[in-house]
Write an enzyme that holds these catalytic residues in place. Structure first.
Site, PDB file in Angstrom:
ATOM      1  N   ILE A  39       0.894  -1.225   0.027  1.00  0.00           N
ATOM      2  CA  ILE A  39       0.518  -0.070   0.002  1.00  0.00           C
ATOM      3  C   ILE A  39       1.074   1.086  -0.189  1.00  0.00           C
ATOM      4  O   ILE A  39       0.122   2.273  -0.438  1.00  0.00           O
ATOM      5  CB  ILE A  39      -0.623   0.526   0.705  1.00  0.00           C
ATOM      6  CG1 ILE A  39      -0.542  -0.163   2.435  1.00  0.00           C
ATOM      7  CG2 ILE A  39      -1.920  -0.845   0.901  1.00  0.00           C
ATOM      8  CD1 ILE A  39      -1.299  -0.136   3.351  1.00  0.00           C
ATOM      9  N   GLY A  40       2.417   1.078   0.307  1.00  0.00           N
ATOM     10  CA  GLY A  40       2.958   2.069   0.609  1.00  0.00           C
ATOM     11  C   GLY A  40       4.220   1.873   0.217  1.00  0.00           C
ATOM     12  O   GLY A  40       4.883   0.730   0.751  1.00  0.00           O
ATOM     13  N   TYR A  44      13.138   3.678   3.687  1.00  0.00           N
ATOM     14  CA  TYR A  44      13.793   1.981   4.220  1.00  0.00           C
ATOM     15  C   TYR A  44      13.145   1.101   3.596  1.00  0.00           C
ATOM     16  O   TYR A  44      13.443  -0.131   4.769  1.00  0.00           O
ATOM     17  CB  TYR A  44      14.214   2.563   6.030  1.00  0.00           C
ATOM     18  CG  TYR A  44      14.821   3.336   6.265  1.00  0.00           C
ATOM     19  CD1 TYR A  44      16.542   2.802   5.565  1.00  0.00           C
ATOM     20  CD2 TYR A  44      14.215   4.010   7.918  1.00  0.00           C
ATOM     21  CE1 TYR A  44      16.856   4.393   6.116  1.00  0.00           C
ATOM     22  CE2 TYR A  44      15.268   5.362   7.714  1.00  0.00           C
ATOM     23  CZ  TYR A  44      16.964   5.319   6.722  1.00  0.00           C
ATOM     24  OH  TYR A  44      17.313   6.190   7.213  1.00  0.00           O
ATOM     25  N   VAL A  47       5.176  -1.141   2.790  1.00  0.00           N
ATOM     26  CA  VAL A  47       4.549  -0.898   3.359  1.00  0.00           C
ATOM     27  C   VAL A  47       3.025  -2.167   3.048  1.00  0.00           C
ATOM     28  O   VAL A  47       3.207  -2.148   1.782  1.00  0.00           O
ATOM     29  CB  VAL A  47       3.438   0.077   3.776  1.00  0.00           C
ATOM     30  CG1 VAL A  47       2.692   0.259   5.570  1.00  0.00           C
ATOM     31  CG2 VAL A  47       4.989   1.427   4.123  1.00  0.00           C
ATOM     32  N   LYS A  62       5.126  -2.648   7.782  1.00  0.00           N
ATOM     33  CA  LYS A  62       6.318  -2.278   7.108  1.00  0.00           C
ATOM     34  C   LYS A  62       7.117  -2.868   7.262  1.00  0.00           C
ATOM     35  O   LYS A  62       7.268  -3.464   8.185  1.00  0.00           O
ATOM     36  CB  LYS A  62       6.758  -1.110   7.868  1.00  0.00           C
ATOM     37  CG  LYS A  62       8.336  -0.592   7.227  1.00  0.00           C
ATOM     38  CD  LYS A  62       8.145   0.805   7.351  1.00  0.00           C
ATOM     39  CE  LYS A  62       9.640   1.660   6.615  1.00  0.00           C
ATOM     40  NZ  LYS A  62       9.586   3.503   6.720  1.00  0.00           N
ATOM     41  N   ASP A 174      11.276  14.265   7.775  1.00  0.00           N
ATOM     42  CA  ASP A 174      11.090  14.266   6.449  1.00  0.00           C
ATOM     43  C   ASP A 174       9.708  14.437   6.379  1.00  0.00           C
ATOM     44  O   ASP A 174       8.099  13.380   5.963  1.00  0.00           O
ATOM     45  CB  ASP A 174      11.083  12.831   6.597  1.00  0.00           C
ATOM     46  CG  ASP A 174      10.868  12.126   4.085  1.00  0.00           C
ATOM     47  OD1 ASP A 174      11.149  13.177   3.515  1.00  0.00           O
ATOM     48  OD2 ASP A 174      10.513  11.040   4.346  1.00  0.00           O
TER      49      ASP A 174
HETATM   50  C1  8R4 Z   1       4.635   4.349   5.872  1.00  0.00           C
HETATM   51  C2  8R4 Z   1       1.076   2.796   9.115  1.00  0.00           C
HETATM   52  C3  8R4 Z   1       3.390   4.331   6.193  1.00  0.00           C
HETATM   53  C4  8R4 Z   1       2.985   3.405   7.399  1.00  0.00           C
HETATM   54  C5  8R4 Z   1       3.756   6.737   3.462  1.00  0.00           C
HETATM   55  C6  8R4 Z   1       7.226   4.151   6.851  1.00  0.00           C
HETATM   56  C7  8R4 Z   1       4.866   5.207   5.059  1.00  0.00           C
HETATM   57  C8  8R4 Z   1       4.187   4.471   3.228  1.00  0.00           C
HETATM   58  C9  8R4 Z   1       3.643   6.059   2.532  1.00  0.00           C
HETATM   59  C10 8R4 Z   1       4.283   7.061   4.724  1.00  0.00           C
HETATM   60  C11 8R4 Z   1       1.503   2.693   7.746  1.00  0.00           C
HETATM   61  N1  8R4 Z   1      -1.964   2.748   7.414  1.00  0.00           N
HETATM   62  C12 8R4 Z   1       5.502   3.608   6.926  1.00  0.00           C
HETATM   63  C13 8R4 Z   1       3.277   3.114   8.453  1.00  0.00           C
HETATM   64  C14 8R4 Z   1       5.376   3.306   8.011  1.00  0.00           C
HETATM   65  O1  8R4 Z   1       6.766   3.898   7.840  1.00  0.00           O
HETATM   66  O2  8R4 Z   1       7.272   3.811   5.598  1.00  0.00           O
HETATM   67  O3  8R4 Z   1      -0.425   2.955   8.704  1.00  0.00           O
HETATM   68  C15 8R4 Z   1      -1.111   3.169   7.865  1.00  0.00           C
HETATM   69  C16 8R4 Z   1       0.045   2.999   7.144  1.00  0.00           C
HETATM   70  C17 8R4 Z   1       0.023   3.410   5.719  1.00  0.00           C
HETATM   71  C18 8R4 Z   1      -1.230   3.961   5.214  1.00  0.00           C
HETATM   72  C19 8R4 Z   1      -2.218   3.196   5.794  1.00  0.00           C
HETATM   73  C20 8R4 Z   1      -1.867   3.276   4.009  1.00  0.00           C
HETATM   74  C21 8R4 Z   1      -2.935   3.434   3.134  1.00  0.00           C
HETATM   75  C22 8R4 Z   1      -3.149   3.207   1.500  1.00  0.00           C
HETATM   76  C23 8R4 Z   1      -2.174   4.610   0.898  1.00  0.00           C
HETATM   77  C24 8R4 Z   1      -0.540   4.635   1.927  1.00  0.00           C
HETATM   78  C25 8R4 Z   1      -1.012   4.665   2.957  1.00  0.00           C
END
Ligand code: 8R4
Length: 373
Positions: A39-40, A44, A47, A62, A174
């Site tokens: 999803i993302g 580092y 996710v 993650k 960031d």
């Molecule tokens: C991230 C936690 C997100 C989450 C943006 C990280 C990054 C990934 C892209 C921030 C996260 N619920 C990181 C945890 C760690 O450190 O890289 O709960 C979440 C997270 C992401 C989403 C949802 C999400 C859902 C849809 C689209 C994008 C992100």
């Protein structure tokens, strides 16, 4: 008795097979979690969506590489050894200590880290977060900008999360719209503390560049970078983020890194004529993006700025109400990660039980070992 033991050990092995990170056709299992689609992509690591069988709900997981974390260990949790004692004796302990801190963070505007799974024999580390149902606050560039009221609501949420992080002596480094996530109630929480840096003293300087170029402050891109304070970096980036909310793009935008840096350092902040934004809002952004970090507006003055408080009609909660100090103990560090049971270890246990021996069968010599038959 022997039957009981072997039954138990069979169950253990079965459970471990189910729980281990076995790859099936399309979904992977990690303890009670089923991994789904990505999803993302943060700093580092990626996710993924994860389904927890135990409570039948979704989480964000993650996936990190311990090797990469160690390589970048200078960026996460850099503290002198004296400060935290013997738990820092190995490099991975730095990572576990950082995780212990992240796990103890507890604020309505910081994405909650639920647990961390470690596969001792493998490179991967898995961090389980609460799922933010609506994902990233906004993608940039966009023509679909936020109304001033919605931008204010998101900004106020983000500022409380950021004040809490700064209170814990964590500099995010960031801050940008894609690291601000929305829950189903439309509340913003800060995510991706991957490049965050814990500070010894609130006003300690930070080192090394990190984060996203377009959100970098002048002092971070200046050729003579010395004595950089952490908090003003996050405040600049939050100012650029508010600009994005309202105008749909970053204030300084250039594909060429050298030109981008020149613009950040020298060019005045320019507000497009459309959409039309309140003067007091532009005043706040201008103060958050003052090029000299020592002149830049500080957190306390952001929280009482007339645009933020609607001219004093909607004050923000005080720092004392917003922030409670988190401390990390040796015990927290020990408990910071849950280990994924290793199949090999349980097969070993099973064979030991079969042999009614609690010695390691691989080490047992015929003369000293008990006779299994
Ligand atoms: C991230 C936690 C997100 C989450 C943006 C990280 C990054 C990934 C892209 C921030 C996260 N619920 C990181 C945890 C760690 O450190 O890289 O709960 C979440 C997270 C992401 C989403 C949802 C999400 C859902 C849809 C689209 C994008 C992100």
């Amino acid at each position: 008795m022997e039957k009981d033991l072997s039954e138990i050990s069979n169950k253990l092995v079965e459970a471990t097979i189910a729980a281990s990170n076995s790859t099936t056709d399309e979904s992977r299992h990690l303890n009670q979690y089923h991994l789904r689609e990505e999803i993302g992509q943060g700093s580092y690591g990626m996710v993924k969506l994860a389904y927890n069988e135990a409570d039948q709900s979704y989480y964000a997981m993650k996936i990190l590489s311990k090797k990469k974390l160690l390589r970048k260990a200078g960026l996460i949790g850099r503290l002198p050894p004296s400060k935290r004692g013997k738990a820092r004796s190995t490099p991975l302990n730095n990572v576990y200590q950082e995780i212990a801190l992240l796990k103890k963070l507890d604020h309505p505007n910081i994405v909650k880290l639920v647990e961390v799974l470690d596969d001792p024999g493998q490179d991967k580390l898995y961090m389980v977060f609460e799922l933010m149902a609506k994902g990233e606050v906004m993608e940039i560039p966009t023509t679909d900008t936020l109304s001033e009221n919605l931008a204010k609501s998101y900004f106020r949420d983000s500022i409380l999360g950021l004040e809490y992080l700064h209170f814990q002596k964590i500099i995010h480094r960031d801050i940008k719209p894609s690291n601000l996530l929305l829950d189903d109630q439309g509340r913003v929480k800060i995510a991706d503390l991957g490049v965050s840096q814990e500070l010894l003293n609130a006003d300690d300087q930070v080192s090394s560049t990190a984060g996203t170029p377009a959100f970098h402050s002048p002092e971070a891109v200046s050729p003579q970078r010395t004595n950089i304070q952490g908090k003003p970096l996050d405040i600049w980036a939050m100012g650029a983020t508010l600009y994005c909310f309202l105008y749909g793009n970053v204030p300084f935008d250039n594909a060429n890194m050298m030109d981008l840096h020149r613009q950040i350092l020298n060019d005045p902040l320019v507000f497009p004529s459309s959409p039309s934004i309140e003067k007091s809002c532009q005043d706040l952004i201008s103060k958050m993006m003052i090029k000299d970090p020592s002149q830049r507006i500080a957190m306390q003055d952001i929280k009482t700025h007339p645009w933020v408080t609607c001219g004093g009609n909607n004050p923000m909660v005080s720092r004392a109400e917003n922030c409670h100090k988190v401390t990390v103990t040796e015990e927290d560090i020990k408990d910071s990660v849950k280990h994924i049971p290793r199949l090999e270890a349980l097969i070993l246990v099973k064979s030991m039980l079969k042999r009614k021996s609690f010695r390691n069968p691989l080490l047992t010599t015929p003369s000293t070992g008990p006779n299994p038959t």
